[in-house]
Design an enzyme around this catalytic site. Structure first.
Site, mmCIF file in Angstrom:
data_model
loop_
_atom_site.group_PDB
_atom_site.id
_atom_site.type_symbol
_atom_site.label_atom_id
_atom_site.label_comp_id
_atom_site.label_asym_id
_atom_site.label_seq_id
_atom_site.Cartn_x
_atom_site.Cartn_y
_atom_site.Cartn_z
ATOM 1 N N ASP A 82 38.520 -101.400 40.206
ATOM 2 C CA ASP A 82 39.042 -100.415 41.153
ATOM 3 C C ASP A 82 40.415 -99.933 40.667
ATOM 4 O O ASP A 82 41.258 -100.739 40.277
ATOM 5 C CB ASP A 82 39.159 -101.102 42.526
ATOM 6 C CG ASP A 82 39.386 -100.123 43.663
ATOM 7 O OD1 ASP A 82 39.140 -98.920 43.469
ATOM 8 O OD2 ASP A 82 39.800 -100.573 44.745
ATOM 9 N N ASP A 104 41.768 -93.979 37.519
ATOM 10 C CA ASP A 104 42.581 -93.263 38.490
ATOM 11 C C ASP A 104 43.760 -92.602 37.788
ATOM 12 O O ASP A 104 44.786 -93.220 37.537
ATOM 13 C CB ASP A 104 43.070 -94.218 39.578
ATOM 14 C CG ASP A 104 43.894 -93.479 40.629
ATOM 15 O OD1 ASP A 104 44.080 -92.250 40.482
ATOM 16 O OD2 ASP A 104 44.356 -94.120 41.578
ATOM 17 N N GLU A 134 38.819 -89.771 40.125
ATOM 18 C CA GLU A 134 39.431 -89.371 41.404
ATOM 19 C C GLU A 134 40.187 -88.074 41.246
ATOM 20 O O GLU A 134 40.857 -87.837 40.238
ATOM 21 C CB GLU A 134 40.382 -90.469 41.917
ATOM 22 C CG GLU A 134 41.083 -90.056 43.228
ATOM 23 C CD GLU A 134 41.845 -91.184 43.918
ATOM 24 O OE1 GLU A 134 41.445 -92.352 43.761
ATOM 25 O OE2 GLU A 134 42.833 -90.881 44.604
ATOM 26 N N HIS A 181 45.251 -95.231 52.044
ATOM 27 C CA HIS A 181 45.106 -96.660 51.803
ATOM 28 C C HIS A 181 45.887 -97.450 52.846
ATOM 29 O O HIS A 181 46.895 -96.971 53.362
ATOM 30 C CB HIS A 181 45.646 -97.019 50.412
ATOM 31 C CG HIS A 181 44.769 -96.565 49.287
ATOM 32 N ND1 HIS A 181 45.146 -95.597 48.405
ATOM 33 C CD2 HIS A 181 43.543 -96.973 48.900
ATOM 34 C CE1 HIS A 181 44.186 -95.420 47.514
ATOM 35 N NE2 HIS A 181 43.199 -96.250 47.790
ATOM 36 N N GLY A 182 45.454 -98.667 53.097
ATOM 37 C CA GLY A 182 46.184 -99.524 54.024
ATOM 38 C C GLY A 182 45.912 -99.127 55.469
ATOM 39 O O GLY A 182 44.876 -98.547 55.775
ATOM 40 N N ASN A 231 35.266 -97.814 49.773
ATOM 41 C CA ASN A 231 36.199 -98.867 49.355
ATOM 42 C C ASN A 231 36.862 -99.466 50.573
ATOM 43 O O ASN A 231 37.366 -98.720 51.425
ATOM 44 C CB ASN A 231 37.264 -98.277 48.430
ATOM 45 C CG ASN A 231 36.753 -98.146 47.026
ATOM 46 O OD1 ASN A 231 35.590 -97.802 46.809
ATOM 47 N ND2 ASN A 231 37.608 -98.446 46.075
ATOM 48 N N THR A 234 41.694 -103.521 53.400
ATOM 49 C CA THR A 234 42.741 -103.888 54.355
ATOM 50 C C THR A 234 42.198 -104.668 55.552
ATOM 51 O O THR A 234 42.771 -105.695 55.945
ATOM 52 C CB THR A 234 43.484 -102.622 54.831
ATOM 53 O OG1 THR A 234 43.938 -101.927 53.672
ATOM 54 C CG2 THR A 234 44.673 -102.970 55.691
HETATM 55 ZN ZN LIG Z 1 41.675 -96.963 46.488
#
Ligand SMILES: [Zn+2]
Length: 395
Positions: A82, A104, A134, A181-182, A231, A234
């Site tokens: 990832d 990425d 991405e 993210h998160g 994906n 978290t």
């Molecule tokens: Zn990611």
């Protein structure tokens, strides 16, 4: 159960409108919990290892555990790098057993992203491994609040996505349509119309990063519009954290094993909930019938030498182990001396390739050619060379 070809896995999901969970793991409890959920739900699953997490564990050691755990399950599994940060990371991940890699370079300008991604695709394709690219920007880093890695969401534009796909040949595209993210602050607003356009224009499996915090209804709409890989990290980490915190309230809780008791189960429950929501439950058997295995090949050479003494042979083998094991798709290089004095061949190489495709790309790789032409063939008079595929029943 064999690992399966990740391209076949996500194509099946794309055609049958469900999404496979790509769960980031950082410890044995994560691996155990995620695979237990996939088993219980008879769902295909992707185990992800994020390069941004490599400070938390030894990538090589955890890869061995992931691979072994995958082989013991009854459901199809793929192993994914990832957020790979470089061509070197992608090569390293494939050589350690990843069956898919993400590159990425989305923070770079489009043309640089294209050049970087294309180099990874060329390398990975020669190894039979699919690539996720991405485009756009999903703020944050796995498991950390986006405020600590700020930046505005940059939405993926359709025309750029088309150009990126044509120029790189990626297998899957991670899109930016409003997730972060998160942990999210407030209600996430997703651009479903933009996603539908991208799906229409590209026709390849799409990927969402930053799945934590989305509603069941949002997931449903994502999947209807081509998202086949989600994906997710978290919420798993939070479930693990809550469990540890709860254990810590206990007056008698002092040691490590007491604190982490139940963590794998907590992760399993959250992963199982996702699997149900994303429609991959019960898909394992049908998917297996449509997927090629992702199986290694053993490249075996038996040989005798002329014009080299024992220490010369050992030097040659040491150089070969160093040079050949760095070639993309080479999982392992074993050099051996015959145990029996009267063996027909005194020495061997066993080079494990990640996939059949590596037979050809390895043969033509300049480092292999140079080593073979200058250090090996001139001294290996009598030799035989054969490539073997795994034929263990049920593996
Ligand atoms: Zn990611």
């Amino acid at each position: 159960m064999p690992l399966v070809h990740m391209g076949d896995m996500l194509r099946h999901a794309y055609e049958h409108r469900y999404a496979v969970g790509a769960f980031d793991v950082v410890s044995l409890d994560f691996i155990t919990g995620v695979l237990a959920a996939a088993e219980e739900k008879q769902a295909p699953v992707i185990i992800s290892l994020a390069e941004s997490h490599f400070g938390y564990f030894d990538f090589e050691l955890l890869m061995s555990a992931v691979e072994r755990a995958a082989q013991r399950t009854s459901v199809p599994v793929a192993i994914h790098l990832d957020h790979g940060e470089s061509l070197e990371s992608a090569v390293h991940a494939i050589n350690l057993g990843c069956t898919g890699v993400m590159v990425d370079a989305s923070s770079l300008p489009l043309e640089d992203n294209i050049a970087h991604t294309r180099a990874v695709v060329e390398m990975a394709r020669a190894c039979g491994i699919p690539v996720e690219g991405e485009l756009g920007y999903v703020p944050g880093v796995e498991g950390e609040d986006a405020e600590r890695h700020p930046g505005e969401v940059v939405y993926t534009a359709v025309a750029e996505a088309r150009r990126y796909l044509d120029a790189t040949g990626i297998d899957f595209l991670a899109v930016s349509i409003g997730t972060v993210h998160g942990r999210m602050k407030g209600e996430p607003r997703l651009d479903f119309a933009g996603l539908a356009e991208i799906n229409q224009a590209l026709g390849i499996p799409l990927v969402i990063h930053g799945g934590t915090g989305l509603s069941d209804d949002q997931f449903k709409k994502l999947i209807e519009n081509g998202v086949t890989k989600i994906n997710y990290y978290t919420a798993l980490a939070d479930a693990a954290g809550r469990c540890i915190h709860h254990n810590g309230q206990d007056a008698g809780a002092a040691g490590y094993t007491t604190l982490v008791r139940g963590v794998a189960e907590a992760i399993k429950q959250e992963a199982a909930r996702c699997i149900d929501t994303w429609g991959s439950a019960g898909k394992a058997e049908e998917l297996l019938a449509h997927c090629r295995p992702s199986a290694p090949v053993e490249h075996v050479i038996l040989y005798n030498t002329e014009g080299l003494d024992e220490s010369g042979v050992n030097d040659m083998m040491a150089e070969g182990r160093r040079v050949l094991s760095a070639i993309p798709g080479v999982r392992e290089v074993f050099t051996g001396h015959a145990v029996q004095d009267d063996a027909g061949y005194r020495y061997c190489w066993v080079v494990r390739f990640a996939d059949r495709s590596v037979i050809e790309s390895y043969r033509d790789h300049p480092d292999h050619r140079k080593f073979a032409d200058t250090r090996f063939r001139p001294y290996a008079g009598g030799r035989i060379s054969i490539d073997f595929e795994d034929s263990t029943p049920g593996s």
